[in-house]
Design a protein around this motif. Structure first.
Motif, PDB file in Angstrom:
ATOM      1  N   VAL A  11       0.833  -1.201   0.000  1.00 55.43           N
ATOM      2  CA  VAL A  11       0.000   0.000   0.000  1.00 55.43           C
ATOM      3  C   VAL A  11       0.869   1.252   0.000  1.00 55.43           C
ATOM      4  O   VAL A  11       2.011   1.230   0.441  1.00 55.43           O
ATOM      5  CB  VAL A  11      -0.978   0.023   1.198  1.00 55.43           C
ATOM      6  CG1 VAL A  11      -1.991  -1.089   1.078  1.00 55.43           C
ATOM      7  CG2 VAL A  11      -0.245  -0.072   2.514  1.00 55.43           C
ATOM      8  N   GLN A  12       0.303   2.354  -0.519  1.00 56.77           N
ATOM      9  CA  GLN A  12       1.048   3.609  -0.596  1.00 56.77           C
ATOM     10  C   GLN A  12       1.125   4.326   0.734  1.00 56.77           C
ATOM     11  O   GLN A  12       2.060   5.060   0.988  1.00 56.77           O
ATOM     12  CB  GLN A  12       0.416   4.542  -1.625  1.00 56.77           C
ATOM     13  CG  GLN A  12       0.657   4.105  -3.039  1.00 56.77           C
ATOM     14  CD  GLN A  12       0.156   5.122  -4.039  1.00 56.77           C
ATOM     15  OE1 GLN A  12      -0.652   5.982  -3.721  1.00 56.77           O
ATOM     16  NE2 GLN A  12       0.631   5.008  -5.262  1.00 56.77           N
ATOM     17  N   ARG A  13       0.086   4.146   1.567  1.00 56.96           N
ATOM     18  CA  ARG A  13       0.120   4.763   2.894  1.00 56.96           C
ATOM     19  C   ARG A  13      -0.410   3.762   3.901  1.00 56.96           C
ATOM     20  O   ARG A  13      -1.149   2.841   3.566  1.00 56.96           O
ATOM     21  CB  ARG A  13      -0.674   6.056   2.926  1.00 56.96           C
ATOM     22  CG  ARG A  13      -2.117   5.941   2.583  1.00 56.96           C
ATOM     23  CD  ARG A  13      -2.785   7.319   2.512  1.00 56.96           C
ATOM     24  NE  ARG A  13      -4.079   7.211   1.897  1.00 56.96           N
ATOM     25  CZ  ARG A  13      -5.214   7.356   2.541  1.00 56.96           C
ATOM     26  NH1 ARG A  13      -5.214   7.650   3.813  1.00 56.96           N
ATOM     27  NH2 ARG A  13      -6.352   7.221   1.906  1.00 56.96           N
ATOM     28  N   SER A  14      -0.032   3.945   5.124  1.00 52.27           N
ATOM     29  CA  SER A  14      -0.364   3.002   6.185  1.00 52.27           C
ATOM     30  C   SER A  14      -1.880   2.811   6.334  1.00 52.27           C
ATOM     31  O   SER A  14      -2.638   3.775   6.274  1.00 52.27           O
ATOM     32  CB  SER A  14       0.229   3.510   7.494  1.00 52.27           C
ATOM     33  OG  SER A  14      -0.059   2.612   8.529  1.00 52.27           O
ATOM     34  N   VAL A  15      -2.293   1.584   6.508  1.00 52.61           N
ATOM     35  CA  VAL A  15      -3.689   1.237   6.738  1.00 52.61           C
ATOM     36  C   VAL A  15      -3.713   0.057   7.703  1.00 52.61           C
ATOM     37  O   VAL A  15      -2.852  -0.817   7.643  1.00 52.61           O
ATOM     38  CB  VAL A  15      -4.429   0.899   5.418  1.00 52.61           C
ATOM     39  CG1 VAL A  15      -3.778  -0.249   4.702  1.00 52.61           C
ATOM     40  CG2 VAL A  15      -5.890   0.633   5.658  1.00 52.61           C
ATOM     41  N   THR A  16      -4.665   0.057   8.631  1.00 53.06           N
ATOM     42  CA  THR A  16      -4.795  -1.040   9.581  1.00 53.06           C
ATOM     43  C   THR A  16      -5.897  -1.977   9.113  1.00 53.06           C
ATOM     44  O   THR A  16      -7.040  -1.566   8.949  1.00 53.06           O
ATOM     45  CB  THR A  16      -5.122  -0.506  10.992  1.00 53.06           C
ATOM     46  OG1 THR A  16      -4.085   0.375  11.398  1.00 53.06           O
ATOM     47  CG2 THR A  16      -5.245  -1.639  11.982  1.00 53.06           C
ATOM     48  N   LEU A  17      -5.514  -3.217   8.879  1.00 48.17           N
ATOM     49  CA  LEU A  17      -6.456  -4.245   8.439  1.00 48.17           C
ATOM     50  C   LEU A  17      -6.486  -5.347   9.481  1.00 48.17           C
ATOM     51  O   LEU A  17      -5.515  -5.567  10.193  1.00 48.17           O
ATOM     52  CB  LEU A  17      -6.021  -4.815   7.091  1.00 48.17           C
ATOM     53  CG  LEU A  17      -5.905  -3.808   5.944  1.00 48.17           C
ATOM     54  CD1 LEU A  17      -5.214  -4.448   4.756  1.00 48.17           C
ATOM     55  CD2 LEU A  17      -7.268  -3.278   5.570  1.00 48.17           C
ATOM     56  N   ASN A  18      -7.597  -6.043   9.563  1.00 48.04           N
ATOM     57  CA  ASN A  18      -7.744  -7.151  10.504  1.00 48.04           C
ATOM     58  C   ASN A  18      -7.660  -8.472   9.763  1.00 48.04           C
ATOM     59  O   ASN A  18      -8.249  -8.625   8.684  1.00 48.04           O
ATOM     60  CB  ASN A  18      -9.079  -7.062  11.234  1.00 48.04           C
ATOM     61  CG  ASN A  18      -9.196  -5.803  12.049  1.00 48.04           C
ATOM     62  OD1 ASN A  18      -8.286  -5.438  12.776  1.00 48.04           O
ATOM     63  ND2 ASN A  18     -10.315  -5.121  11.923  1.00 48.04           N
ATOM     64  N   ARG A  19      -6.952  -9.415  10.346  1.00 52.93           N
ATOM     65  CA  ARG A  19      -6.857 -10.743   9.749  1.00 52.93           C
ATOM     66  C   ARG A  19      -8.264 -11.327   9.604  1.00 52.93           C
ATOM     67  O   ARG A  19      -9.070 -11.243  10.519  1.00 52.93           O
ATOM     68  CB  ARG A  19      -5.994 -11.636  10.618  1.00 52.93           C
ATOM     69  CG  ARG A  19      -5.677 -12.930   9.964  1.00 52.93           C
ATOM     70  CD  ARG A  19      -4.617 -13.673  10.709  1.00 52.93           C
ATOM     71  NE  ARG A  19      -4.279 -14.840   9.952  1.00 52.93           N
ATOM     72  CZ  ARG A  19      -3.916 -15.977  10.478  1.00 52.93           C
ATOM     73  NH1 ARG A  19      -3.809 -16.093  11.770  1.00 52.93           N
ATOM     74  NH2 ARG A  19      -3.634 -16.993   9.710  1.00 52.93           N
ATOM     75  N   GLY A  20      -8.574 -11.867   8.436  1.00 52.07           N
ATOM     76  CA  GLY A  20      -9.887 -12.431   8.160  1.00 52.07           C
ATOM     77  C   GLY A  20     -10.882 -11.430   7.597  1.00 52.07           C
ATOM     78  O   GLY A  20     -11.971 -11.804   7.175  1.00 52.07           O
ATOM     79  N   GLN A  21     -10.492 -10.146   7.589  1.00 49.02           N
ATOM     80  CA  GLN A  21     -11.365  -9.085   7.083  1.00 49.02           C
ATOM     81  C   GLN A  21     -11.594  -9.262   5.585  1.00 49.02           C
ATOM     82  O   GLN A  21     -10.667  -9.486   4.829  1.00 49.02           O
ATOM     83  CB  GLN A  21     -10.703  -7.737   7.366  1.00 49.02           C
ATOM     84  CG  GLN A  21     -11.450  -6.545   6.872  1.00 49.02           C
ATOM     85  CD  GLN A  21     -10.737  -5.249   7.260  1.00 49.02           C
ATOM     86  OE1 GLN A  21      -9.710  -5.244   7.920  1.00 49.02           O
ATOM     87  NE2 GLN A  21     -11.289  -4.138   6.829  1.00 49.02           N
ATOM     88  N   SER A  22     -12.851  -9.168   5.153  1.00 53.01           N
ATOM     89  CA  SER A  22     -13.176  -9.268   3.725  1.00 53.01           C
ATOM     90  C   SER A  22     -12.835  -7.967   3.019  1.00 53.01           C
ATOM     91  O   SER A  22     -13.080  -6.886   3.556  1.00 53.01           O
ATOM     92  CB  SER A  22     -14.663  -9.555   3.534  1.00 53.01           C
ATOM     93  OG  SER A  22     -14.979 -10.814   4.021  1.00 53.01           O
ATOM     94  N   LEU A  23     -12.272  -8.078   1.824  1.00 53.89           N
ATOM     95  CA  LEU A  23     -11.964  -6.908   0.997  1.00 53.89           C
ATOM     96  C   LEU A  23     -12.352  -7.199  -0.442  1.00 53.89           C
ATOM     97  O   LEU A  23     -12.296  -8.341  -0.899  1.00 53.89           O
ATOM     98  CB  LEU A  23     -10.473  -6.577   1.023  1.00 53.89           C
ATOM     99  CG  LEU A  23      -9.873  -5.978   2.280  1.00 53.89           C
ATOM    100  CD1 LEU A  23      -8.383  -5.749   2.070  1.00 53.89           C
ATOM    101  CD2 LEU A  23     -10.557  -4.698   2.667  1.00 53.89           C
TER     102      LEU A  23
END
Length: 99
Positions: free
Chosen positions: A50-62
């Protein structure tokens, strides 16, 4: 392709360099659109930087939108459905496991 001893991936990977965008689903902390690049892909998933920091959760649908190259302008982006498999804040990369 040989795997490193510490490599946990189950499938062979191929390097790729495609621009993608994504937005986290409603109720998530990352409500903005994010840009990144697919770095490699295998039959089980892909790695995105990613170009800038983002917080994602394991198992999160995208839903990832893979943008077309200039010569393919006018075509719809390709939608890639998956779940976050892992994230590394130091490298600003995350893994997406295909659904």
């Amino acid at each position: 392709m040989l795997k490193k001893k510490s490599d946990r991936r189950q499938f062979e990977r191929r390097s790729i360099n495609r621009v993608v965008s994504f937005q986290c689903p409603g109720g998530s902390t990352c409500v903005d659109w994010h840009l990144g690049r697919i770095q490699d892909v295998g039959s089980g998933g892909l790695r995105i930087k990613v170009q800038r920091s983002v917080t994602l959760n394991r198992g999160q649908s995208l839903v990832i939108l893979c943008l077309q190259e200039i010569e393919d302008a006018g075509q719809e982006p390709v939608r890639i459905l998956g779940r976050v498999a892992w994230q590394n804040a130091d490298t600003q990369c995350f893994g997406l496991q295909f659904r």
